[in-house]
Design an enzyme around this catalytic site. Structure first.
Site, mmCIF file in Angstrom:
data_model
loop_
_atom_site.group_PDB
_atom_site.id
_atom_site.type_symbol
_atom_site.label_atom_id
_atom_site.label_comp_id
_atom_site.label_asym_id
_atom_site.label_seq_id
_atom_site.Cartn_x
_atom_site.Cartn_y
_atom_site.Cartn_z
ATOM 1 N N TYR A 1 0.838 -1.197 0.000
ATOM 2 C CA TYR A 1 0.000 0.000 0.000
ATOM 3 C C TYR A 1 0.878 1.255 0.000
ATOM 4 O O TYR A 1 2.096 1.174 -0.070
ATOM 5 C CB TYR A 1 -0.989 -0.053 1.161
ATOM 6 C CG TYR A 1 -1.846 -1.299 1.087
ATOM 7 C CD1 TYR A 1 -2.654 -1.538 -0.038
ATOM 8 C CD2 TYR A 1 -1.807 -2.265 2.079
ATOM 9 C CE1 TYR A 1 -3.408 -2.708 -0.144
ATOM 10 C CE2 TYR A 1 -2.555 -3.431 1.973
ATOM 11 C CZ TYR A 1 -3.346 -3.644 0.856
ATOM 12 O OH TYR A 1 -4.077 -4.802 0.738
ATOM 13 N N ARG B 1 -5.787 -15.355 10.628
ATOM 14 C CA ARG B 1 -6.878 -16.273 10.266
ATOM 15 C C ARG B 1 -7.438 -17.099 11.419
ATOM 16 O O ARG B 1 -8.653 -17.342 11.448
ATOM 17 C CB ARG B 1 -6.418 -17.185 9.123
ATOM 18 C CG ARG B 1 -6.241 -16.433 7.812
ATOM 19 C CD ARG B 1 -5.987 -17.356 6.652
ATOM 20 N NE ARG B 1 -5.788 -16.590 5.423
ATOM 21 C CZ ARG B 1 -5.761 -17.121 4.216
ATOM 22 N NH1 ARG B 1 -5.942 -18.415 4.055
ATOM 23 N NH2 ARG B 1 -5.577 -16.352 3.154
#
Length: 362
Positions: free
Chosen positions: A181, A319
């Site tokens: 990013y 996760r």
């Protein structure tokens, strides 16, 4: 019976954490119209057994939006939405930090508001595609190379968003300088081919990241400011380059001078990316005197080992927190972790695959 440091209290910046387990930031795309909502509040409250929650990437400005349905923190409606989330986490004794993520070139006009621009250090198109709700997958476009005025404005937007974060009740902010990013785009000589003082050598390529971190720390307090880094990460079309080690050696020394609360170092090798060499982790650990969070493929035992060995102060889990909202309690009691994980629902818009994963039945 073994005593785990993982479950002991610690401090990060000015915040006292009830344990050393961090919920990693994960994009979940439930913020309809980019506004945090009640469904998100339920999701984070369910997972507030973590000593620290790092939110999903949250845009500091309209120009920073990238993926469909990611939240922002640049207007009053968004701040009010986040207040309900921080209140819920605090009620359960957790701490929560917002991750400020300007997506840079990892965006698409169909996910942006009118009058916005997709900005990057240089007009270098990322390989790959972006999901849009209106037209499905679309190729990334060539971003606009940021002018000096754009740089100044973007820095101001990060500062404004950080101030909004405190208004919303957050315990601090994390600057997302990883995963391809905007901030990481400045670090790489492949995405940053500028010829001015923000491009070229390592010092110049690190300049904008350091300026943003400095400005945010001055605005809200260095003890409330952290940063995420991903050396050797290849997400979002970030190829490896020869100066990686030297870049992060220099950057971590400069971040140490700012006395930031923490560095959050992510290693995506568990998902197939190149591993972050142990040597780089040790260099950053040596250069940076405050808290180091490591993230990437840990389980309870490997997390404990990393803390006992002094390689990290806290460990972030990603996760496993999706399908185990009570992950900390499962670790503490040696309960089996749920293996049911529906990846097709990671980025959908409703409660399915989000807040409907069951807690452990005693």
């Amino acid at each position: 019976m073994k005593t785990y440091e993982l479950f002991t209290p610690t401090k990060i910046g000015s915040s006292l954490l009830k344990n050393r387990i961090v919920m990693a930031p994960m994009t979940r795309c439930r913020a309809i119209e980019n506004i945090p909502n009640a469904l998100m509040a339920e999701y984070y409250q369910q997972r507030s057994g973590a000593g620290l929650i790092l939110t999903e990437g949250t845009s500091p400005s309209p120009n920073g939006l990238g993926y469909a349905r990611i939240p922002g923190i640049f207007n009053n409606v968004q701040v009010e939405g986040w207040k309900k989330i921080t209140e819920g986490v605090h009620k359960n004794g957790g701490k929560i930090i917002v991750q400020l993520m300007h997506c840079g070139r990892i965006s698409h006009p169909l996910n942006m508001k009118e009058g916005t621009q997709i900005l990057a250090p240089s007009a270098v198109q990322a390989a790959g595609q972006m999901w849009t709700d209106s037209k499905g997958l679309q190729d990334f476009i060539v971003p606009k190379e940021m002018t000096l005025q754009d740089l100044s404005q973007t820095k101001t937007e990060f500062v404004s968003a950080a101030k909004n974060a405190l208004l919303a009740g957050f315990d601090g902010v994390e600057l997302h300088s990883a995963n391809g990013y905007l901030l990481e785009e400045f670090l790489s000589p492949i995405s940053n081919i500028r010829k001015d003082t923000y491009g070229g050598n390592i010092e110049n390529r690190c300049r904008f990241v350091i300026e943003v971190a400095t400005a945010v720390a001055q605005a809200i307090g260095k003890e409330k400011t952290g940063i995420r880094l991903s050396p050797y990460g290849v997400a979002s079309d970030m190829p490896l380059y020869p100066e990686i080690d030297a870049t992060y050696d220099y950057l971590s020394k400069e971040l140490n001078k700012l006395d930031l609360a923490y560095i959050h170092l992510v290693d995506h090798s568990a998902m197939g990316a190149p591993a972050v060499p142990l040597e780089i982790k040790k260099i950053i650990r040596h250069n940076f005197r405050n808290t180091l969070i490591l993230c990437g493929g840990y389980d309870k035992e490997t997390a404990e080992t990393a803390i006992e060995n002094g390689l990290a102060d806290l460990i972030a889990f990603g996760r496993p927190f999706i399908n185990n909202p009570d992950l900390v309690e499962r670790f503490e009691n040696d309960w089996l972790l749920s293996q049911e994980l529906n990846m097709d629902l990671f980025y959908s818009a409703d409660e399915k695959g989000y807040t409907d994963y069951p807690f452990h039945k005693n």
